[in-house]
Design a protein around this motif. Structure first.
Motif, PDB file in Angstrom:
ATOM      1  N   GLN A 179      -8.048   1.841  -5.030  1.00 22.90           N
ATOM      2  CA  GLN A 179      -8.243   2.753  -6.160  1.00 22.90           C
ATOM      3  C   GLN A 179      -7.614   2.205  -7.440  1.00 22.90           C
ATOM      4  OE1 GLN A 179      -6.540   6.238  -4.218  1.00 22.90           O
ATOM      5  NE2 GLN A 179      -8.560   7.204  -4.010  1.00 22.90           N
TER       6      GLN A 179
ATOM      7  N   CYS B 290       9.004  -4.570  -0.272  1.00 26.78           N
ATOM      8  CA  CYS B 290       8.816  -3.131  -0.467  1.00 26.78           C
ATOM      9  C   CYS B 290       9.910  -2.399   0.308  1.00 26.78           C
ATOM     10  CB  CYS B 290       7.437  -2.742   0.054  1.00 26.78           C
ATOM     11  SG  CYS B 290       7.248  -0.964   0.331  1.00 26.78           S
TER      12      CYS B 290
ATOM     13  N   ARG C 188       0.364   7.211  -6.504  1.00 21.74           N
ATOM     14  CA  ARG C 188      -0.480   8.222  -5.854  1.00 21.74           C
ATOM     15  C   ARG C 188      -1.921   7.724  -5.660  1.00 21.74           C
ATOM     16  NH1 ARG C 188       2.252  11.470  -3.270  1.00 21.74           N
ATOM     17  NH2 ARG C 188       0.707  13.155  -3.380  1.00 21.74           N
ATOM     18  N   MET C 189      -2.073   6.430  -5.445  1.00 19.53           N
ATOM     19  CA  MET C 189      -3.395   5.823  -5.247  1.00 19.53           C
ATOM     20  C   MET C 189      -3.286   4.732  -4.189  1.00 19.53           C
ATOM     21  SD  MET C 189      -5.162   5.152  -8.969  1.00 19.53           S
ATOM     22  CE  MET C 189      -3.707   4.962  -9.975  1.00 19.53           C
ATOM     23  N   THR C 190      -4.407   4.431  -3.536  1.00 24.20           N
ATOM     24  CA  THR C 190      -4.466   3.228  -2.703  1.00 24.20           C
ATOM     25  C   THR C 190      -4.585   2.016  -3.640  1.00 24.20           C
ATOM     26  OG1 THR C 190      -6.862   3.227  -2.614  1.00 24.20           O
ATOM     27  CG2 THR C 190      -5.722   4.498  -0.897  1.00 24.20           C
TER      28      THR C 190
ATOM     29  N   GLU D 168       7.913  -0.975   3.455  1.00 24.56           N
ATOM     30  CA  GLU D 168       7.209  -1.884   4.356  1.00 24.56           C
ATOM     31  C   GLU D 168       7.978  -3.178   4.641  1.00 24.56           C
ATOM     32  OE1 GLU D 168       3.291  -2.775   2.942  1.00 24.56           O
ATOM     33  OE2 GLU D 168       2.636  -0.683   2.958  1.00 24.56           O
TER      34      GLU D 168
ATOM     35  N   GLU E 263       0.840  -1.209   0.000  1.00 28.57           N
ATOM     36  CA  GLU E 263       0.000   0.000   0.000  1.00 28.57           C
ATOM     37  C   GLU E 263       0.876   1.262   0.000  1.00 28.57           C
ATOM     38  OE1 GLU E 263      -3.673  -0.665   0.591  1.00 28.57           O
ATOM     39  OE2 GLU E 263      -3.747   1.328  -0.302  1.00 28.57           O
ATOM     40  N   THR E 264       1.903   1.267   0.841  1.00 25.32           N
ATOM     41  CA  THR E 264       2.777   2.445   0.948  1.00 25.32           C
ATOM     42  C   THR E 264       3.485   2.719  -0.375  1.00 25.32           C
ATOM     43  OG1 THR E 264       3.165   1.875   3.268  1.00 25.32           O
ATOM     44  CG2 THR E 264       4.655   3.488   2.283  1.00 25.32           C
TER      45      THR E 264
ATOM     46  N   LEU F 277       1.056   4.123  -2.935  1.00 31.63           N
ATOM     47  CA  LEU F 277       0.803   5.554  -2.684  1.00 31.63           C
ATOM     48  C   LEU F 277       1.990   6.400  -3.175  1.00 31.63           C
ATOM     49  CD1 LEU F 277      -0.777   5.329   0.882  1.00 31.63           C
ATOM     50  CD2 LEU F 277      -1.926   6.229  -1.166  1.00 31.63           C
ATOM     51  N   ALA F 278       3.197   5.926  -2.934  1.00 30.62           N
ATOM     52  CA  ALA F 278       4.385   6.689  -3.343  1.00 30.62           C
ATOM     53  C   ALA F 278       4.544   6.716  -4.855  1.00 30.62           C
ATOM     54  CB  ALA F 278       5.636   6.089  -2.694  1.00 30.62           C
TER      55      ALA F 278
END
Lengths: 319, 319
Positions: free
Chosen positions: B121, B150, B116-118, B153, B108-109, B112-113
């Motif tokens: 999304q 990741c 720019r979405m979950t 994470e 997820e992290t 987003l990076a």
């Protein structure tokens, strides 16, 4: 594939011999001693500290006696020197080393080019060296160079390699190293030869010495592990060239090997953090970049801080 | 270990997308077209030619339409473009490409990076893109970035990866790529995940996308082959960086991969000599050395002439 992997893997460090021998600039004696002393506290199985060759042939190792004499010996580490002939054996015997490493190429052409001897002459010399060391505590390891291929003759047959292992053992050698001198080995070839060696000599101590010339060093380690082998040579930072492959890297890199083993939950007892400190110092010692990759990329478990932009994005999504 | 290796291996080239996207200097459009046309005659399975991203985000790929329109298509090669969103999908649909490659990070992290979405999304968007392409001949591949770890994470569980493969397939994607985005994978992890994927989806088309950041790219290929996988992404010369590991190499190198496969008698149908020619030209195009090793060291079968000194020594020994 991983079912037959050994639980315990032994790592031998060769940087101060195989690495330094091809450096253009002389590495100061005190620097060599300091590096070997530091490496000897990292849990390595063996350290090949130097070579008793002619100072004209390998000027960077002209201080072999001085280095060996000054070491702080760790009794858990086996100290090895490469010995090309009887004269070198005499020098080693005078210095209370644990093991000498004898070398012959299984390719006749490569042995003539590298050792200036036929294979038969090399074996005769092994017999004389074996006689010289009889009664001493000195162990004799025999390296089979070009075991996975010769840059002049091409691939060597398994029968040739098995034949020379037999000949080594007949001359009184205690253990053997299969060396991929110019980085020609591929994994299925490694697996096949290792299985053949294990089938014939189940208890023989065997080391694999791979070069990463064609990017396959760690893949070949994997194949050897799958065939039940458990001892590997490696060089800190991957230092060590190959005269037949300019621009290509040399030995497999110790810290890259240890990182792979550790992350695969295979115990080799080596302190990776300590090795990485030594590797950074080595780069300063030789004054040029090293081919190893963990010293550039970090461990795979080295996580990075979450970027501020992600934190902000998360907050705006939750709002 | 080699018993379960597939007889036929497929190699996908990503250099003009994954390689060029991180080059500082713009690669001229005509040069890109010429390179892709040359690569398309070498027997590669797929070529990921470009990405339909914002020209501001990736300036080097701002000529995506021009490149795709001008290609001489080879009907034996699948032409792919990376597509980050519906706008990109619209651009791809207008151009008669064979396949689009969608990407989401299983972390997820990282998603987003990077996007720019979950993840939720991203999956919603996949569904909309799937609807957009319904009725067309466009194939949809879905890449699972950070599938082996990741940088923020850490390692991701197999269950997470399997969960998202399931989600991809529910959105109508046809094939998947497991991507080791920052080079964190190790061989036993690769083997385990590949076996789990194969057990659940025996006939799913799966590509492995490895980076050589920590020196394990080809070792991970070996582990995937042992688990029955047969399709790999690679980049000519090993071009392609990773923003999270400065100084470390990027994608596995196509010619190093093909050399390994060929020398292990695994058929991938790629012309290695042709690739090496392209690789030398690529080095001139980007103006800096490439991490690939075969382009420096040569094939392992490239034997060298016997040195004159050996011939003389032989004669003197025979005399």
């Amino acid at each position: 594939m991983f079912e037959h992997f050994p639980q315990r893997v032994l790592v031998n460090e060769v940087v101060t011999r195989d690495g330094f021998q091809s450096e253009a600039e002389f590495v100061p004696t005190a620097t060599k001693i300091e590096l070997i002393n530091a490496l000897s506290t990292q849990g390595l199985n063996k350290i090949e500290v130097t070579s008793f060759v002619s100072p004209r042939a390998v000027p960077n190792l002209r201080d072999a006696e001085e280095v060996v004499t000054a070491l702080n010996r760790n009794t858990d580490t086996t100290y090895v020197a490469l010995v090309p002939n009887e004269r070198g054996c005499g020098r080693a015997l005078a210095l209370d080393l644990d093991e000498i490493n004898l070398v012959m190429s299984v390719s006749e052409t490569h042995n003539l080019a590298n050792m200036r001897m036929t294979c038969a002459q090399s074996l005769d010399q092994f017999a004389r060296i074996s006689a010289m060391t009889a009664g001493s505590a000195m162990r004799l390891n025999g390296s089979l160079a070009t075991a996975f291929g010769c840059p002049f003759e091409g691939l060597q047959t398994e029968d040739t390699v098995l034949h020379y292992i037999e000949a080594y053992l007949e001359q009184g050698l205690h253990s053997i190293t299969l060396a991929d001198t110019t980085g020609m080995a591929v994994p299925n070839q490694v697996y096949s030869l290792c299985r053949a060696v294990r089938a014939r000599w189940p208890d023989l101590e065997v080391t694999l010495h791979f070069h990463n010339t064609r990017g396959l060093g760690l893949s070949n380690v994997l194949a050897a592990l799958a065939a039940g082998m458990n001892q590997f040579d490696a060089s800190l930072g991957g230092l060590g060239g190959c005269p037949f492959a300019p621009g290509a890297t040399g030995n497999i890199c110790t810290e890259d090997l240890v990182h792979m083993l550790a992350e695969m939950q295979l115990d080799c007892g080596v302190d990776l953090a300590g090795l990485l400190t030594q590797s950074r110092q080595l780069e300063a010692i030789v004054g040029h970049p090293l081919p190893g990759q963990i010293n550039k990329a970090g461990l795979r478990t080295d996580t990075r801080p979450v970027p501020e932009s992600v934190t902000q994005l998360r907050q705006s999504l939750e709002a």
